[in-house]
Design an enzyme around this catalytic site. Structure first.
Site, PDB file in Angstrom:
ATOM      1  N   ASP A 209       8.558  33.116  15.780  1.00 32.27           N
ATOM      2  CA  ASP A 209       7.446  33.625  16.776  1.00 32.27           C
ATOM      3  C   ASP A 209       6.232  34.399  16.033  1.00 32.27           C
ATOM      4  O   ASP A 209       6.506  35.204  15.155  1.00 32.27           O
ATOM      5  CB  ASP A 209       7.719  34.266  18.064  1.00 32.27           C
ATOM      6  CG  ASP A 209       6.579  34.163  19.180  1.00 32.27           C
ATOM      7  OD1 ASP A 209       6.190  33.009  19.646  1.00 32.27           O
ATOM      8  OD2 ASP A 209       6.274  35.352  19.379  1.00 32.27           O
ATOM      9  N   GLU A 272       6.041  29.735  12.799  1.00 29.17           N
ATOM     10  CA  GLU A 272       5.093  29.426  13.899  1.00 29.17           C
ATOM     11  C   GLU A 272       3.930  29.995  13.309  1.00 29.17           C
ATOM     12  O   GLU A 272       3.389  31.417  13.368  1.00 29.17           O
ATOM     13  CB  GLU A 272       5.116  29.944  15.084  1.00 29.17           C
ATOM     14  CG  GLU A 272       3.921  29.526  16.206  1.00 29.17           C
ATOM     15  CD  GLU A 272       3.694  30.361  17.262  1.00 29.17           C
ATOM     16  OE1 GLU A 272       2.982  29.990  18.218  1.00 29.17           O
ATOM     17  OE2 GLU A 272       4.104  31.505  17.264  1.00 29.17           O
TER      18      GLU A 272
HETATM   19  C1  NOJ Z   1       4.021  31.836  20.543  1.00 33.34           C
HETATM   20  C2  NOJ Z   1       4.929  31.402  21.844  1.00 33.34           C
HETATM   21  O1  NOJ Z   1       5.122  29.992  21.473  1.00 33.34           O
HETATM   22  C3  NOJ Z   1       4.046  31.565  23.106  1.00 33.34           C
HETATM   23  O2  NOJ Z   1       4.886  30.971  23.919  1.00 33.34           O
HETATM   24  C4  NOJ Z   1       4.186  33.155  23.375  1.00 33.34           C
HETATM   25  O3  NOJ Z   1       3.252  33.416  24.347  1.00 33.34           O
HETATM   26  C5  NOJ Z   1       3.386  33.626  21.889  1.00 33.34           C
HETATM   27  N1  NOJ Z   1       3.859  33.520  20.823  1.00 33.34           N
HETATM   28  C6  NOJ Z   1       3.651  35.415  22.144  1.00 33.34           C
HETATM   29  O4  NOJ Z   1       5.004  35.595  21.759  1.00 33.34           O
END
Ligand code: NOJ
Length: 558
Positions: A209, A272
């Protein structure tokens, strides 16, 4: 052929948003029991792996991206034993399992944050986060001008144990998500241990993440923004940003990679990483860092041939810089569903912000037709693909969730000006009837459109023309047609409104055509392996795609 250690290079990974996938215990929330029951569905679909969104104990202030304990399972989702059983059962079906690691921030309920609050300024406990004195008289102004990605500022002031107004802590996301201090070796050691904890339990890898986050400039300089206009997930731009894409993050990932490589089979990472600059993204994909990162380029254009062409070229160029495969994505739990994106009259080019949620004039049936074509586009590209649960059912964005049932902090922190991400997180329809269309036995945590009865998985399973069957056939062909598992890709000349490319260097090739124009186009002579709409007299209708096997004798004369 790629060996088992390289499975991730061409894998199709199904994203399970656990809360909304299947509810096994009838409490309205999806869980591991529900997921285990539905594993055969995923095996039949023909995916190679699943990625499960955060399953840890969490107050669920941000759908589980606020983790209170990284070594356990939230009781609403199940138990650690169930997670291990899930992994074993998935493996027996030939499915790998990726979990989700959230290293940029914890929940404010995490024992570290609670200890930091109790220990007070100057303590070792506070050094795990970003606790800083405020500016201005009495320290009542935040330390700098950083905005929260979810709206408002990124700093919140605490009350010290003695009752006085005290320091401020950093939260780039919700107030309940304090940012960790990755300059602290204790944080590094803790996460390395967490990785081992799950790898020892058979997890095949992690989605990371906010992979471009983690490290911060310790001098905490102002950004100099005129307003809080950060994009939702904070796309990093420019050199030396104080909190996105800092060079220090790469040492973290080198450490993680060496841990993953120490397992047999090696464990894998998908980042990500929101970065617009391919050269910078390539750093994350060096051979001793992450295996892959999501190519979000394909989520950029609505239904627009030039936009798709640019996106495909850009993602492939970025991956080439790093010798990594592209990892394609059309939708996920943060983006409006692509059926709705493609069904709106005017192309919108912003992923986030108010424009992204403007669905004036939406034609869902048109969007669904186009989404069928988009599935054949993304599944025919070289590299890996992540499918977001429900896209194989053709689900659209749910636009009419009542304000009181909306759960996303983006909705509340934007004072309701942005609807937020709940519309893509509505529980799946499995059956045409029941209190939650087969999601569970006792309702669902977000309301489902009644029209989804007709989209239920059990309904679509028996309909050869359904979206579900299209995905199943496409995934089966991806496995059976060797060129679709290769790296070869060549654009063919075509009119501007048509995407046409070939997979395979030598005949027979598979030619892929996507018609984004208004008129039918001729397909090359060959065997139509799969089409998203009926092909008549060798002509592909508007808003459709086809895969055609072309052998030399069947190729049209030049
Ligand atoms: C990316 C995640 O996919 C999202 O759902 C989340 O709100 C943010 N990161 C913060 O962790």
């Amino acid at each position: 052929m790629t060996g088992p250690a390289d499975w991730w290079r061409h894998a199709v990974v199904y994203q399970v948003y656990l809360r909304s996938f299947a509810d096994g215990n009838g409490d309205g929330t999806g869980d591991l029991a529900g997921l285990r029951l539905r594993l055969p569905y995923l095996a039949d679909l023909g995916v190679d792996a699943l990625w499960v969104n955060p399953w840890y104990p969490s107050p669920l202030r941000d759908g589980g991206y606020d983790v209170a304990d990284y070594r356990s399972i939230d009781p609403r989702f199940g138990t650690l034993a169930q997670a291990q059983a899930l992994v074993a059962e998935a493996h027996a079906l030939g499915l790998r399992v990726l979990a989700d690691i959230v290293p940029n921030h914890t929940s404010d309920q995490h024992r570290w944050f609670q200890a930091a609050l109790a220990a007070g300024p100057g303590s070792a406990e506070r050094e795990r986060y970003w606790f800083v004195d405020g500016t201005g008289a009495g320290g009542d102004q935040p330390p700098n001008d950083w905005p929260s990605v979810f709206g408002g500022r990124a700093w919140t002031r605490v009350t010290e144990p003695d009752g006085r107004p005290g320091q401020w802590y950093l939260h780039l996301f919700d107030v309940s998500q304090p940012d960790l201090n990755w300059g602290n070796p204790e944080v590094i050691a803790e996460f390395e241990d967490v990785l081992r904890f799950w790898f020892d339990r058979g997890i095949d890898g992690f989605r990371i993440d906010v992979g471009h986050g983690l490290a911060k400039d310790p001098t905490l300089p102002d950004l100099g923004l005129s307003g809080g206009d950060e994009a939702l997930l904070g796309v990093a731009r420019g050199e030396n940003h104080p909190y996105w894409d800092r060079p220090e993050v790469h040492a973290v990932y080198r450490g993680w990679r060496s841990i993953g490589d120490g397992y047999d089979p090696p464990r894998v990472f998908v980042g990500e990483v929101w970065l617009d600059e391919p050269e910078r993204l390539a750093h994350y994909l060096r051979p001793d860092e992450l295996h892959t990162s999501f190519a979000f380029e394909l989520t950029d254009p609505d239904w627009d041939a030039e936009g798709f062409r640019t996106a495909i070229d850009a993602a492939m160029a970025a991956a080439r810089l790093a010798s990594a495969p592209v990892t394609w994505v059309l939708s996920n739990h943060d983006l409006p569903r692509h059926v709705s994106r493609y069904g709106r009259p005017a192309a919108v080019r912003k992923r986030f912000g108010a424009d992204a949620y403007d669905f004036t004039g939406l034609d869902v049936a048109l969007g669904r037709r186009r989404a069928r074509a988009a599935a054949l586009l993304s599944l025919a590209l070289p590299g890996g693909v992540y499918l977001y649960q429900g896209e194989e059912l053709g689900l659209e964005e749910v636009l009419d969730i009542p304000a009181e049932q909306r759960d996303d902090p983006l909705f509340t922190r934007s004072a309701g000006t942005l609807p937020g991400r709940d519309g893509c997180r509505v529980p799946l329809p499995w059956e045409p009837d029941g209190s939650s269309l087969g999601f569970g036995s006792n309702g669902a945590w977000l309301p489902q459109p009644r029209a989804w009865a007709g989209l239920a998985a059990s309904v679509q399973a028996g309909d050869p023309t359904s979206m579900l069957q299209l995905y199943r056939r496409a995934l089966a062909l991806r496995r059976s047609e060797p060129v679709l598992g290769s790296d070869s890709f060549t654009w063919r000349p075509s009119r501007p409104s048509v995407l046409h490319f070939a997979r395979g260097e030598v005949a027979p090739t598979v030619e892929v055509l996507v018609n984004l124009g208004a008129d039918p186009v001729h397909l090359p002579a060959g065997e139509v392996l799969l089409a998203s709409q009926d092909v008549r007299a060798g002509r592909l209708p508007a808003d459709a795609a086809a895969w055609v096997r072309v052998t030399p004798s069947l190729r049209s004369p030049p």
